[in-house]
Design a protein around this motif. Structure first.
Motif, PDB file in Angstrom:
ATOM      1  N   ILE A 119      10.457   5.141   7.130  1.00 60.33           N
ATOM      2  CA  ILE A 119      10.037   6.238   6.841  1.00 60.33           C
ATOM      3  C   ILE A 119       9.874   6.211   5.345  1.00 60.33           C
ATOM      4  N   LEU A 120       8.483   6.422   4.804  1.00 59.26           N
ATOM      5  CA  LEU A 120       7.988   6.304   3.606  1.00 59.26           C
ATOM      6  C   LEU A 120       8.426   7.496   2.970  1.00 59.26           C
ATOM      7  N   PRO A 121       8.882   7.391   1.659  1.00 57.57           N
ATOM      8  CA  PRO A 121       9.306   8.508   0.697  1.00 57.57           C
ATOM      9  C   PRO A 121       7.860   9.239   0.241  1.00 57.57           C
ATOM     10  N   MET A 122       8.146  10.510   0.194  1.00 60.71           N
ATOM     11  CA  MET A 122       6.998  11.459  -0.716  1.00 60.71           C
ATOM     12  C   MET A 122       6.648  10.820  -1.531  1.00 60.71           C
ATOM     13  N   GLU A 123       7.155  10.289  -2.698  1.00 55.60           N
ATOM     14  CA  GLU A 123       7.030   9.993  -3.912  1.00 55.60           C
ATOM     15  C   GLU A 123       6.562   8.377  -3.716  1.00 55.60           C
ATOM     16  N   THR A 124       5.381   7.966  -4.405  1.00 58.47           N
ATOM     17  CA  THR A 124       5.160   6.563  -4.513  1.00 58.47           C
ATOM     18  C   THR A 124       6.153   5.544  -4.909  1.00 58.47           C
ATOM     19  N   VAL A 125       6.626   4.426  -4.294  1.00 61.82           N
ATOM     20  CA  VAL A 125       7.585   3.502  -4.943  1.00 61.82           C
ATOM     21  C   VAL A 125       6.752   2.564  -5.460  1.00 61.82           C
ATOM     22  N   SER A 126       7.045   2.255  -6.549  1.00 61.98           N
ATOM     23  CA  SER A 126       6.093   1.151  -7.428  1.00 61.98           C
ATOM     24  C   SER A 126       6.334  -0.119  -6.847  1.00 61.98           C
ATOM     25  N   SER A 127       5.400  -1.220  -7.127  1.00 62.75           N
ATOM     26  CA  SER A 127       5.452  -2.488  -6.687  1.00 62.75           C
ATOM     27  C   SER A 127       6.698  -3.354  -7.273  1.00 62.75           C
ATOM     28  N   ALA A 128       6.849  -2.793  -8.639  1.00 63.14           N
ATOM     29  CA  ALA A 128       7.979  -3.378  -9.193  1.00 63.14           C
ATOM     30  C   ALA A 128       9.525  -3.091  -8.319  1.00 63.14           C
ATOM     31  N   GLN A 129       9.606  -1.790  -8.160  1.00 62.58           N
ATOM     32  CA  GLN A 129      10.691  -1.278  -7.458  1.00 62.58           C
ATOM     33  C   GLN A 129      10.849  -2.040  -6.018  1.00 62.58           C
ATOM     34  N   LEU A 130       9.757  -2.196  -5.346  1.00 64.87           N
ATOM     35  CA  LEU A 130       9.709  -2.948  -4.052  1.00 64.87           C
ATOM     36  C   LEU A 130      10.021  -4.230  -4.159  1.00 64.87           C
ATOM     37  N   GLN A 131       9.586  -5.078  -5.088  1.00 67.74           N
ATOM     38  CA  GLN A 131      10.076  -6.514  -5.656  1.00 67.74           C
ATOM     39  C   GLN A 131      11.463  -6.689  -5.691  1.00 67.74           C
ATOM     40  N   ARG A 132      12.035  -5.459  -6.630  1.00 72.39           N
ATOM     41  CA  ARG A 132      13.569  -5.582  -6.745  1.00 72.39           C
ATOM     42  C   ARG A 132      14.388  -5.304  -5.744  1.00 72.39           C
ATOM     43  N   LEU A 133      13.892  -4.367  -4.623  1.00 74.48           N
ATOM     44  CA  LEU A 133      14.616  -4.327  -3.493  1.00 74.48           C
ATOM     45  C   LEU A 133      14.460  -5.551  -2.489  1.00 74.48           C
ATOM     46  N   LYS A 134      13.538  -6.074  -2.522  1.00 75.70           N
ATOM     47  CA  LYS A 134      13.331  -7.527  -1.741  1.00 75.70           C
ATOM     48  C   LYS A 134      14.142  -8.365  -2.281  1.00 75.70           C
ATOM     49  N   ARG A 135      14.241  -8.648  -3.602  1.00 72.63           N
ATOM     50  CA  ARG A 135      15.103  -9.644  -4.144  1.00 72.63           C
ATOM     51  C   ARG A 135      16.632  -9.530  -4.197  1.00 72.63           C
ATOM     52  N   ASN A 136      17.033  -8.094  -4.123  1.00 75.69           N
ATOM     53  CA  ASN A 136      18.391  -7.795  -3.655  1.00 75.69           C
ATOM     54  C   ASN A 136      18.658  -8.261  -2.451  1.00 75.69           C
ATOM     55  N   LYS A 176       4.141  -5.803   1.322  1.00 74.22           N
ATOM     56  CA  LYS A 176       2.919  -5.960   1.343  1.00 74.22           C
ATOM     57  C   LYS A 176       2.074  -4.881   2.023  1.00 74.22           C
ATOM     58  N   LEU A 177       2.643  -4.719   3.169  1.00 73.87           N
ATOM     59  CA  LEU A 177       2.214  -3.497   3.969  1.00 73.87           C
ATOM     60  C   LEU A 177       2.678  -2.370   3.592  1.00 73.87           C
ATOM     61  N   VAL A 178       4.009  -2.101   2.937  1.00 74.59           N
ATOM     62  CA  VAL A 178       4.207  -0.634   2.324  1.00 74.59           C
ATOM     63  C   VAL A 178       3.271  -0.347   1.241  1.00 74.59           C
ATOM     64  N   THR A 179       2.954  -1.361   0.337  1.00 80.89           N
ATOM     65  CA  THR A 179       1.969  -1.335  -0.721  1.00 80.89           C
ATOM     66  C   THR A 179       0.835  -0.826  -0.394  1.00 80.89           C
ATOM     67  N   GLU A 180      -0.045  -1.502   0.594  1.00 82.89           N
ATOM     68  CA  GLU A 180      -1.403  -0.957   1.146  1.00 82.89           C
ATOM     69  C   GLU A 180      -1.084   0.397   1.852  1.00 82.89           C
ATOM     70  N   ALA A 181      -0.059   0.816   2.442  1.00 85.89           N
ATOM     71  CA  ALA A 181      -0.032   2.108   2.936  1.00 85.89           C
ATOM     72  C   ALA A 181       0.050   3.026   1.868  1.00 85.89           C
ATOM     73  N   GLN A 182       0.723   2.916   0.779  1.00 79.40           N
ATOM     74  CA  GLN A 182       0.876   3.817  -0.386  1.00 79.40           C
ATOM     75  C   GLN A 182      -0.389   3.762  -1.094  1.00 79.40           C
ATOM     76  N   ASN A 183      -1.332   2.740  -0.971  1.00 80.17           N
ATOM     77  CA  ASN A 183      -2.485   2.648  -1.749  1.00 80.17           C
ATOM     78  C   ASN A 183      -3.283   3.493  -0.947  1.00 80.17           C
ATOM     79  N   ALA A 195      10.373 -10.642   4.655  1.00 85.63           N
ATOM     80  CA  ALA A 195      10.498  -9.354   3.553  1.00 85.63           C
ATOM     81  C   ALA A 195       9.274  -8.983   2.765  1.00 85.63           C
ATOM     82  N   GLN A 196       8.378 -10.122   2.104  1.00 86.21           N
ATOM     83  CA  GLN A 196       7.391 -10.026   1.271  1.00 86.21           C
ATOM     84  C   GLN A 196       6.216  -9.310   2.273  1.00 86.21           C
ATOM     85  N   GLU A 197       6.039  -9.842   3.503  1.00 87.91           N
ATOM     86  CA  GLU A 197       5.070  -9.479   4.367  1.00 87.91           C
ATOM     87  C   GLU A 197       5.324  -7.828   4.265  1.00 87.91           C
TER      88      GLU A 197
END
Length: 282
Positions: free
Chosen positions: A234-251, A209-216, A204-206
């Motif tokens: 499918i990436l959303p039009m608005e950037t998803v923050s690292s904090a949001q991604l980490q929260r989704l991963k934890r869930n 990481k790839l989603v974060t890099e793509a958004q950057n 999940a972390q991998e």
């Protein structure tokens, strides 16, 4: 592990019946330990039944005690009002989880007799129920129904009956009957293996990481595909923050620690999880 639950109006003779049942089992089953769990054992006063919070605490105390006493060689007899069907259901679930036999004994005594016996106790220097509290508890009493699985098998003993009328059937239900199988919900799941949890978190972390890099890199609103996954993200039009991604991963990790899956499905499952959450937030 047998469990016998008594229920009835205040001052209906439940404690007397509980002692009689205990003595019968001690005589018939000398190799078994017989334990009585009751309000008086823990100093629970009658006044606690005036306040919902205090009553809830008292019920929790009794529940903890009966759980503590359950064992293969112990017959546990729960002596109390047990007037709430939801509480009887909880106790029934404990019996099923322990894969033990279970029975309910309803002490059937008319209101007038209960009040008469209650007043008689006053002359014996025993704590009595206040008249208004007896009325309130009788009004709130949810009578057991043998059609409900948590009230079955149900044995009703009238206040004029001798315990010998009830005991043979109760003995068969407790000693000879086959315990009911536990519900899947009451079976403790085996702990997830350390390798499974590691793979769940790592894969999940991998993807995070790839989603974060793509958004950057400015890639928003596009489709992404990951090695080892046949599902497109499918990436959303608005950037998803690292904090949001980490929260989704934890869930996701917390959810699938309990609902385990094949390790080969982790990447697909996490991508599907992200797609659902991204779409819900659009």
């Amino acid at each position: 592990m047998p469990l016998i639950l008594l229920t009835g109006y205040p001052s209906s003779g439940k404690s007397t019946r509980a002692r009689e049942i205990a003595e019968e089992f001690r005589t018939r089953c000398p190799d078994r330990n017989v334990v009585l769990v009751s309000d008086s054992e823990f100093g629970i006063e009658k006044s606690v039944y005036r306040d919902a919070k205090s009553e809830k605490t008292a019920r929790a105390t009794l529940m903890s005690a009966l759980k503590r006493h359950l064992s293969r060689e112990t017959i546990v007899i729960v002596d109390g009002l047990n007037y709430i069907k939801g509480y009887r259901y909880q106790i029934f679930c404990e019996a099923k989880a322990e894969q033990t036999t279970y029975a309910v004994v309803h002490v059937g005594t008319p209101t007038e007799i209960c009040k008469s016996w209650n007043l008689k106790r006053q002359g014996e220097d025993r704590t009595i129920w206040d008249d208004d509290l007896i009325d309130a508890l009788i009004f709130r009493y949810e009578e057991p129904n043998g059609m409900n699985r948590w009230d079955s098998p149900l044995y009703t003993i009238v206040y004029t009956d001798n315990i010998s009328v009830l005991f043979p059937g109760l003995y068969d239900s407790i000693i000879h009957a086959k315990p009911k199988p536990p519900n899947f919900a009451t079976i403790l799941k085996p702990a997830a293996s350390s390798d499974y949890v590691y793979q769940l978190d790592r894969q999940a972390q991998e993807i995070v990481k790839l989603v974060t890099e793509a958004q950057n890199d400015g890639r928003t609103g596009l489709e992404m595909k990951f090695g080892g996954s046949g599902v497109k993200l499918i990436l959303p039009m608005e950037t998803v923050s690292s904090a949001q991604l980490q929260r989704l991963k934890r869930n996701f990790v917390s959810l699938h620690k309990v609902r385990q899956m094949d390790i080969a499905r982790i990447r697909d499952a996490f991508v599907e999880f992200l797609n659902r959450n991204f779409q819900a937030n659009e």
